[in-house]
Enzyme design. Structure first.
Site, mmCIF file in Angstrom:
data_model
loop_
_atom_site.group_PDB
_atom_site.id
_atom_site.type_symbol
_atom_site.label_atom_id
_atom_site.label_comp_id
_atom_site.label_asym_id
_atom_site.label_seq_id
_atom_site.Cartn_x
_atom_site.Cartn_y
_atom_site.Cartn_z
ATOM 1 N N ASP A 27 14.002 -8.733 6.624
ATOM 2 C CA ASP A 27 14.451 -8.028 5.430
ATOM 3 C C ASP A 27 13.333 -7.208 4.794
ATOM 4 O O ASP A 27 12.150 -7.388 5.106
ATOM 5 C CB ASP A 27 15.049 -9.014 4.395
ATOM 6 C CG ASP A 27 14.335 -10.362 4.372
ATOM 7 O OD1 ASP A 27 13.132 -10.396 4.683
ATOM 8 O OD2 ASP A 27 14.973 -11.371 4.057
ATOM 9 N N ASN A 36 19.288 -21.885 -1.945
ATOM 10 C CA ASN A 36 20.756 -21.780 -1.992
ATOM 11 C C ASN A 36 21.369 -21.664 -0.593
ATOM 12 O O ASN A 36 22.534 -21.319 -0.453
ATOM 13 C CB ASN A 36 21.177 -20.590 -2.866
ATOM 14 C CG ASN A 36 20.695 -19.254 -2.295
ATOM 15 O OD1 ASN A 36 20.082 -19.220 -1.234
ATOM 16 N ND2 ASN A 36 20.978 -18.173 -2.987
ATOM 17 N N HIS A 45 20.392 -19.556 1.807
ATOM 18 C CA HIS A 45 20.373 -18.238 2.459
ATOM 19 C C HIS A 45 19.388 -18.193 3.621
ATOM 20 O O HIS A 45 18.402 -18.945 3.650
ATOM 21 C CB HIS A 45 20.127 -17.096 1.450
ATOM 22 C CG HIS A 45 18.740 -16.956 0.913
ATOM 23 N ND1 HIS A 45 18.470 -16.502 -0.358
ATOM 24 C CD2 HIS A 45 17.514 -17.180 1.465
ATOM 25 C CE1 HIS A 45 17.173 -16.446 -0.551
ATOM 26 N NE2 HIS A 45 16.560 -16.867 0.535
ATOM 27 N N GLU A 60 22.977 -14.015 1.255
ATOM 28 C CA GLU A 60 23.223 -14.951 0.158
ATOM 29 C C GLU A 60 24.572 -15.648 0.365
ATOM 30 O O GLU A 60 25.407 -15.157 1.142
ATOM 31 C CB GLU A 60 23.235 -14.174 -1.160
ATOM 32 C CG GLU A 60 21.914 -13.478 -1.494
ATOM 33 C CD GLU A 60 20.839 -14.430 -2.010
ATOM 34 O OE1 GLU A 60 20.825 -15.608 -1.602
ATOM 35 O OE2 GLU A 60 20.003 -13.988 -2.815
HETATM 36 C C1 F6R Z 1 12.176 -13.828 3.782
HETATM 37 C C2 F6R Z 1 13.499 -14.397 3.917
HETATM 38 C C3 F6R Z 1 14.023 -15.464 3.016
HETATM 39 C C4 F6R Z 1 13.051 -16.629 2.836
HETATM 40 C C5 F6R Z 1 13.620 -17.672 1.887
HETATM 41 C C6 F6R Z 1 12.657 -18.799 1.620
HETATM 42 O O1 F6R Z 1 11.967 -12.828 4.749
HETATM 43 O O2 F6R Z 1 14.188 -13.967 4.772
HETATM 44 O O3 F6R Z 1 15.230 -15.950 3.535
HETATM 45 O O4 F6R Z 1 12.792 -17.200 4.078
HETATM 46 O O5 F6R Z 1 13.953 -17.061 0.669
HETATM 47 O O6 F6R Z 1 11.579 -18.305 0.902
HETATM 48 P P1 F6R Z 1 10.261 -19.178 0.670
HETATM 49 O O7 F6R Z 1 9.658 -19.362 2.001
HETATM 50 O O8 F6R Z 1 9.405 -18.319 -0.223
HETATM 51 O O9 F6R Z 1 10.705 -20.436 0.028
#
Ligand code: F6R
Length: 268
Positions: free
Chosen positions: A67, A137, A139, A144
């Site tokens: 992303d 959550n 994702h 999401e």
């Molecule tokens: C980032 C991504 C998100 C993160 C997720 C967890 O490229 O795709 O799905 O992997 O939000 O984020 P952290 O590792 O900061 O808890």
């Protein structure tokens, strides 16, 4: 699903680095799917170390990130391009022209940009190993809850929870983007292998929903139950809500007795 529960975050990161090293050693022109966020930072540190100390080479590797924020300048320190440069690309021998992120600025059409990204992945014969973190959550990428389980690379509005979770990374004078381009769930599902890492207590409920909940758009990561080659690496805190912990530990002990199961990447 192969679920591996390790003591702490350090063990999770070094175990994940072993998988990446195994793939790169077996296929030096592999296509990696990469993630940002806090979770993979130590994995990237380990890969940099392996590059410096054991000559692990990324020279022929291509990469596709999950992303990128919508309409963000790549030079902006908050862009995921900057994150990748800072945490990995600037410290290994990867050719940056082979590294891709799903970008879209305000003069571009997000639908067209999504299609271009999908085509680029196809032109590279797909992703060999997709690294994932997990949102509190449920994702994956920025898919999401309520995201279509058949979704492709597109623009998504981030949920309030994700914005709050990520606000820690922004200084008061920095504007936090509310939209992002993200690979879709179907895009992720087409990767040959998936390696998801989750650490910390705040991920425990999402981990439980992902592994033992129903497959549901309310927990996008639960779709990984339908993937043939997934390894989930957890620390004890992230695994703390799992009722089947003993089974996962037992299965992992048994696996280590069969040499062919030592490595995840049996097709290479
Ligand atoms: C980032 C991504 C998100 C993160 C997720 C967890 O490229 O795709 O799905 O992997 O939000 O984020 P952290 O590792 O900061 O808890």
């Amino acid at each position: 699903m192969q679920v591996i529960i390790l003591d702490d975050e350090q063990h999770v990161s070094s175990h994940a680095a072993d998988w990446v090293q195994e793939l790169v050693n077996k296929k030096n022109d592999a296509v990696l799917g990469l993630a940002t966020g806090s979770t993979p930072i130590n994995l990237y540190k380990n890969l940099v170390k392996l590059h410096k100390e054991q000559q692990l080479s990324f020279k022929n590797i291509s990469s596709f990130n999950l992303d990128e924020y919508y309409n963000i300048d790549p030079q902006n320190p908050q862009s995921y391009r900057s994150f990748m440069n800072e945490n990995l690309f600037d410290h290994v021998d990867i050719d940056k022209s082979k590294t891709h992120l799903p970008t879209c600025n305000k003069d571009q059409n997000p639908r067209a940009q999504g299609l271009i990204y999908e085509q680029q992945i196809k032109d590279h014969n797909g992703i060999d190993l997709q690294i994932l973190g997990l949102g509190a959550n449920g994702h994956i990428g920025f898919n999401e809850p309520t995201s279509s389980l058949s979704s492709r690379t597109r623009i998504k509005t981030l949920t309030k929870q994700t914005l709050i979770d990520n606000s820690r990374l922004f200084k008061p004078d920095e504007e936090q983007p509310k939209m992002a381009m993200t690979m879709g769930i179907a895009t992720i599902m087409e990767s040959r292998y998936v390696l998801l890492m989750a650490t910390g207590k705040n991920k425990a409920q999402a981990v439980k929903d992902m592994i033992t909940g129903p497959v549901s758009a309310m927990c996008p990561a639960s779709m990984l139950q339908m993937h043939e080659n997934v390894v989930i690496i957890l620390d004890k805190e992230a695994a703390s809500e799992l009722e089947n912990q003993e089974y996962f530990d037992f299965a992992e002990q048994q696996n280590t007795l069969i040499s062919d199961l030592h490595g995840l990447l049996h097709n290479y």
